[in-house]
Design a protein around this motif. Structure first.
Motif, PDB file in Angstrom:
ATOM      1  N   GLU A 110      39.091  61.389  81.220  1.00 19.16           N
ATOM      2  CA  GLU A 110      39.124  60.122  81.945  1.00 19.16           C
ATOM      3  C   GLU A 110      39.681  59.027  81.054  1.00 19.16           C
ATOM      4  OE1 GLU A 110      35.745  58.718  83.998  1.00 19.16           O
ATOM      5  OE2 GLU A 110      35.577  60.469  85.306  1.00 19.16           O
ATOM      6  N   ARG A 111      40.374  58.090  81.683  1.00 23.37           N
ATOM      7  CA  ARG A 111      40.893  56.926  80.978  1.00 23.37           C
ATOM      8  C   ARG A 111      40.775  55.725  81.906  1.00 23.37           C
ATOM      9  NH1 ARG A 111      46.603  57.657  80.474  1.00 23.37           N
ATOM     10  NH2 ARG A 111      46.112  59.349  79.027  1.00 23.37           N
ATOM     11  N   ASP A 112      39.997  54.756  81.491  1.00 27.75           N
ATOM     12  CA  ASP A 112      39.791  53.555  82.300  1.00 27.75           C
ATOM     13  C   ASP A 112      39.342  53.890  83.714  1.00 27.75           C
ATOM     14  OD1 ASP A 112      40.667  51.978  80.137  1.00 27.75           O
ATOM     15  OD2 ASP A 112      42.762  52.168  80.757  1.00 27.75           O
ATOM     16  N   GLY A 113      38.469  54.882  83.817  1.00 31.84           N
ATOM     17  CA  GLY A 113      37.914  55.249  85.105  1.00 31.84           C
ATOM     18  C   GLY A 113      38.802  56.137  85.958  1.00 31.84           C
ATOM     19  N   LEU A 114      39.989  56.499  85.465  1.00 33.33           N
ATOM     20  CA  LEU A 114      40.924  57.339  86.215  1.00 33.33           C
ATOM     21  C   LEU A 114      40.909  58.757  85.659  1.00 33.33           C
ATOM     22  CD1 LEU A 114      43.279  57.464  88.357  1.00 33.33           C
ATOM     23  CD2 LEU A 114      44.825  56.982  86.440  1.00 33.33           C
ATOM     24  N   ALA A 115      40.877  59.743  86.542  1.00 28.30           N
ATOM     25  CA  ALA A 115      40.925  61.136  86.111  1.00 28.30           C
ATOM     26  C   ALA A 115      42.314  61.472  85.593  1.00 28.30           C
ATOM     27  CB  ALA A 115      40.553  62.061  87.264  1.00 28.30           C
ATOM     28  N   ILE A 116      42.377  62.017  84.370  1.00 32.50           N
ATOM     29  CA  ILE A 116      43.632  62.415  83.739  1.00 32.50           C
ATOM     30  C   ILE A 116      43.613  63.927  83.561  1.00 32.50           C
ATOM     31  CG2 ILE A 116      45.169  62.125  81.761  1.00 32.50           C
ATOM     32  CD1 ILE A 116      44.697  59.513  83.253  1.00 32.50           C
ATOM     33  N   TYR A 117      44.655  64.597  84.012  1.00 35.61           N
ATOM     34  CA  TYR A 117      44.776  66.043  83.826  1.00 35.61           C
ATOM     35  C   TYR A 117      45.950  66.310  82.885  1.00 35.61           C
ATOM     36  CZ  TYR A 117      41.487  66.867  87.608  1.00 35.61           C
ATOM     37  OH  TYR A 117      40.351  66.901  88.383  1.00 35.61           O
ATOM     38  N   ARG A 118      45.659  67.010  81.792  1.00 34.79           N
ATOM     39  CA  ARG A 118      46.676  67.318  80.783  1.00 34.79           C
ATOM     40  C   ARG A 118      47.235  68.706  81.040  1.00 34.79           C
ATOM     41  NH1 ARG A 118      49.716  64.440  76.985  1.00 34.79           N
ATOM     42  NH2 ARG A 118      50.862  66.045  75.814  1.00 34.79           N
ATOM     43  N   PHE A 119      48.586  68.769  81.136  1.00 36.27           N
ATOM     44  CA  PHE A 119      49.243  70.043  81.424  1.00 36.27           C
ATOM     45  C   PHE A 119      50.517  70.141  80.593  1.00 36.27           C
ATOM     46  CE2 PHE A 119      51.944  72.922  83.998  1.00 36.27           C
ATOM     47  CZ  PHE A 119      51.092  74.005  84.068  1.00 36.27           C
ATOM     48  N   ASP A 120      50.435  70.798  79.443  1.00 33.69           N
ATOM     49  CA  ASP A 120      51.605  71.011  78.599  1.00 33.69           C
ATOM     50  C   ASP A 120      52.282  72.321  78.997  1.00 33.69           C
ATOM     51  OD1 ASP A 120      51.348  68.685  76.992  1.00 33.69           O
ATOM     52  OD2 ASP A 120      49.752  69.669  75.856  1.00 33.69           O
ATOM     53  N   ILE A 121      53.602  72.314  79.013  1.00 40.44           N
ATOM     54  CA  ILE A 121      54.402  73.459  79.441  1.00 40.44           C
ATOM     55  C   ILE A 121      55.120  74.024  78.226  1.00 40.44           C
ATOM     56  CG2 ILE A 121      56.304  74.208  80.914  1.00 40.44           C
ATOM     57  CD1 ILE A 121      55.580  71.723  82.699  1.00 40.44           C
ATOM     58  N   ARG A 122      54.898  75.298  77.926  1.00 44.77           N
ATOM     59  CA  ARG A 122      55.527  75.953  76.780  1.00 44.77           C
ATOM     60  C   ARG A 122      56.583  76.924  77.299  1.00 44.77           C
ATOM     61  NH1 ARG A 122      50.481  74.509  75.597  1.00 44.77           N
ATOM     62  NH2 ARG A 122      50.090  73.628  73.534  1.00 44.77           N
ATOM     63  N   LEU A 123      57.819  76.727  76.877  1.00 44.92           N
ATOM     64  CA  LEU A 123      58.936  77.511  77.398  1.00 44.92           C
ATOM     65  C   LEU A 123      59.011  78.901  76.796  1.00 44.92           C
ATOM     66  CD1 LEU A 123      61.743  74.786  77.440  1.00 44.92           C
ATOM     67  CD2 LEU A 123      60.224  75.463  79.300  1.00 44.92           C
ATOM     68  N   GLN A 124      58.564  79.063  75.556  1.00 42.96           N
ATOM     69  CA  GLN A 124      58.647  80.347  74.857  1.00 42.96           C
ATOM     70  C   GLN A 124      57.522  80.436  73.842  1.00 42.96           C
ATOM     71  OE1 GLN A 124      62.654  79.832  73.221  1.00 42.96           O
ATOM     72  NE2 GLN A 124      63.384  81.523  74.485  1.00 42.96           N
ATOM     73  N   GLY A 125      57.368  81.629  73.268  1.00 43.72           N
ATOM     74  CA  GLY A 125      56.438  81.795  72.158  1.00 43.72           C
ATOM     75  C   GLY A 125      55.011  82.053  72.610  1.00 43.72           C
ATOM     76  N   ASP A 126      54.073  81.861  71.671  1.00 46.20           N
ATOM     77  CA  ASP A 126      52.661  82.055  71.964  1.00 46.20           C
ATOM     78  C   ASP A 126      52.223  81.113  73.082  1.00 46.20           C
ATOM     79  OD1 ASP A 126      52.529  83.934  69.978  1.00 46.20           O
ATOM     80  OD2 ASP A 126      51.733  82.541  68.463  1.00 46.20           O
ATOM     81  N   ASP A 127      51.416  81.648  73.997  1.00 47.92           N
ATOM     82  CA  ASP A 127      50.891  80.865  75.118  1.00 47.92           C
ATOM     83  C   ASP A 127      52.006  80.286  75.993  1.00 47.92           C
ATOM     84  OD1 ASP A 127      48.225  81.303  74.354  1.00 47.92           O
ATOM     85  OD2 ASP A 127      48.323  79.652  72.930  1.00 47.92           O
ATOM     86  N   GLU A 128      53.103  81.040  76.117  1.00 43.83           N
ATOM     87  CA  GLU A 128      54.169  80.628  77.032  1.00 43.83           C
ATOM     88  C   GLU A 128      53.593  80.441  78.440  1.00 43.83           C
ATOM     89  OE1 GLU A 128      57.879  82.792  79.268  1.00 43.83           O
ATOM     90  OE2 GLU A 128      57.711  83.090  77.096  1.00 43.83           O
ATOM     91  N   THR A 129      53.965  79.354  79.082  1.00 46.09           N
ATOM     92  CA  THR A 129      53.511  79.073  80.440  1.00 46.09           C
ATOM     93  C   THR A 129      54.003  80.140  81.410  1.00 46.09           C
ATOM     94  OG1 THR A 129      53.474  76.692  79.975  1.00 46.09           O
ATOM     95  CG2 THR A 129      53.587  77.354  82.294  1.00 46.09           C
ATOM     96  N   VAL A 130      53.172  80.491  82.375  1.00 48.53           N
ATOM     97  CA  VAL A 130      53.590  81.436  83.415  1.00 48.53           C
ATOM     98  C   VAL A 130      54.564  80.736  84.355  1.00 48.53           C
ATOM     99  CG1 VAL A 130      52.827  82.765  85.405  1.00 48.53           C
ATOM    100  CG2 VAL A 130      51.472  82.784  83.306  1.00 48.53           C
ATOM    101  N   PHE A 131      55.721  81.372  84.576  1.00 47.67           N
ATOM    102  CA  PHE A 131      56.712  80.878  85.536  1.00 47.67           C
ATOM    103  C   PHE A 131      56.853  81.908  86.645  1.00 47.67           C
ATOM    104  CE2 PHE A 131      57.962  79.089  81.364  1.00 47.67           C
ATOM    105  CZ  PHE A 131      57.799  77.745  81.667  1.00 47.67           C
ATOM    106  N   PHE A 132      57.238  81.423  87.833  1.00 52.59           N
ATOM    107  CA  PHE A 132      57.288  82.278  89.012  1.00 52.59           C
ATOM    108  C   PHE A 132      58.711  82.406  89.544  1.00 52.59           C
ATOM    109  CE2 PHE A 132      53.102  80.241  88.983  1.00 52.59           C
ATOM    110  CZ  PHE A 132      52.263  81.339  89.017  1.00 52.59           C
ATOM    111  N   ASP A 133      59.033  83.591  90.062  1.00 52.12           N
ATOM    112  CA  ASP A 133      60.278  83.789  90.804  1.00 52.12           C
ATOM    113  C   ASP A 133      60.025  83.385  92.246  1.00 52.12           C
ATOM    114  OD1 ASP A 133      61.727  84.812  88.667  1.00 52.12           O
ATOM    115  OD2 ASP A 133      61.019  86.868  89.039  1.00 52.12           O
ATOM    116  N   ILE A 134      60.827  82.459  92.742  1.00 45.93           N
ATOM    117  CA  ILE A 134      60.644  81.947  94.105  1.00 45.93           C
ATOM    118  C   ILE A 134      61.912  82.177  94.907  1.00 45.93           C
ATOM    119  CG2 ILE A 134      60.229  79.880  95.476  1.00 45.93           C
ATOM    120  CD1 ILE A 134      58.219  79.054  93.501  1.00 45.93           C
TER     121      ILE A 134
END
Length: 206
Positions: A182-206
């Protein structure tokens, strides 16, 4: 008989290049083309549901921030309805459900305000957990990448989500979960996207 196109070579591809922001978000690139740019008003303060902010950074395989990213956002409203006639029907005034945001050219940070989406009915009448769809383009990315943002405080819904459950490894599923603060009463959601390497984000074929 030899067909006409048998001798033709495949057309070479190229990345989005340095001009992606000029074409898709010219104001951010310093070009005042439109009085109002498309894509900044995903959900107004009048939209139903909890107002939130989603923030993050796109990181390359070396751990460095990618500073020329453009993200398109597509989500349902708080009642799980998309603003599209083929995906649920009418939504309230003030909810567009689609947006376009870019990273900060200096830091690589990006963020947008919206409302937290509700659960959405998916294929085969399976309920999907609240989520936001992202499409990512940047210099160095030949084909736009599709991913989803889920919310850590929706653990019960996440546990039965048909898309998350296709991903076998818990560590891989975790790359799609945004962390709440939370920041100043507002809900904050943190979402970092990793393109490669350890903990690479899951990407989908659409």
């Amino acid at each position: 008989m030899r067909r006409r196109f048998d001798y033709l070579k495949e057309t070479p591809s190229q990345t989005a290049g340095p001009y992606v922001h000029i074409g898709l978000a010219p104001g951010a690139a310093g070009f005042r083309i439109y009085d109002q740019e498309l894509g900044w008003d995903i959900a107004s303060p009048n939209a139903e549901g909890e107002q939130i902010r989603v923030e993050g950074m796109v990181v390359d395989g070396t751990g460095s921030p990618v500073k020329d990213v453009l993200l398109e956002v597509w989500q349902a409203n708080a009642n799980g309805i998309y603003a599209h006639p083929e995906h649920g029907g009418a939504v309230e005034d003030g909810f567009r459900g689609w947006g376009r945001v870019i990273s900060d050219f200096e830091t690589g940070e990006w963020g947008f305000g919206t409302v937290k989406p509700g659960p959405v009915m998916g294929r085969n009448s399976q309920m999907m957990a609240p989520h936001i769809n992202l499409w990512i383009v940047a210099r160095g990315i030949n084909v736009g990448l599709n991913t989803r943002v889920y919310f850590e405080d929706e653990a019960e819904a996440n546990a039965t989500d048909p898309v998350l459950n296709v991903i076998e490894w818990e560590r891989r599923r975790a790359t799609l979960i945004a962390r709440r603060s939370e920041r100043d009463g507002l809900a904050i959601y943190r979402f970092d996207i990793r393109l490669q390497g350890d903990d690479e984000t899951v990407f989908f074929d659409i």
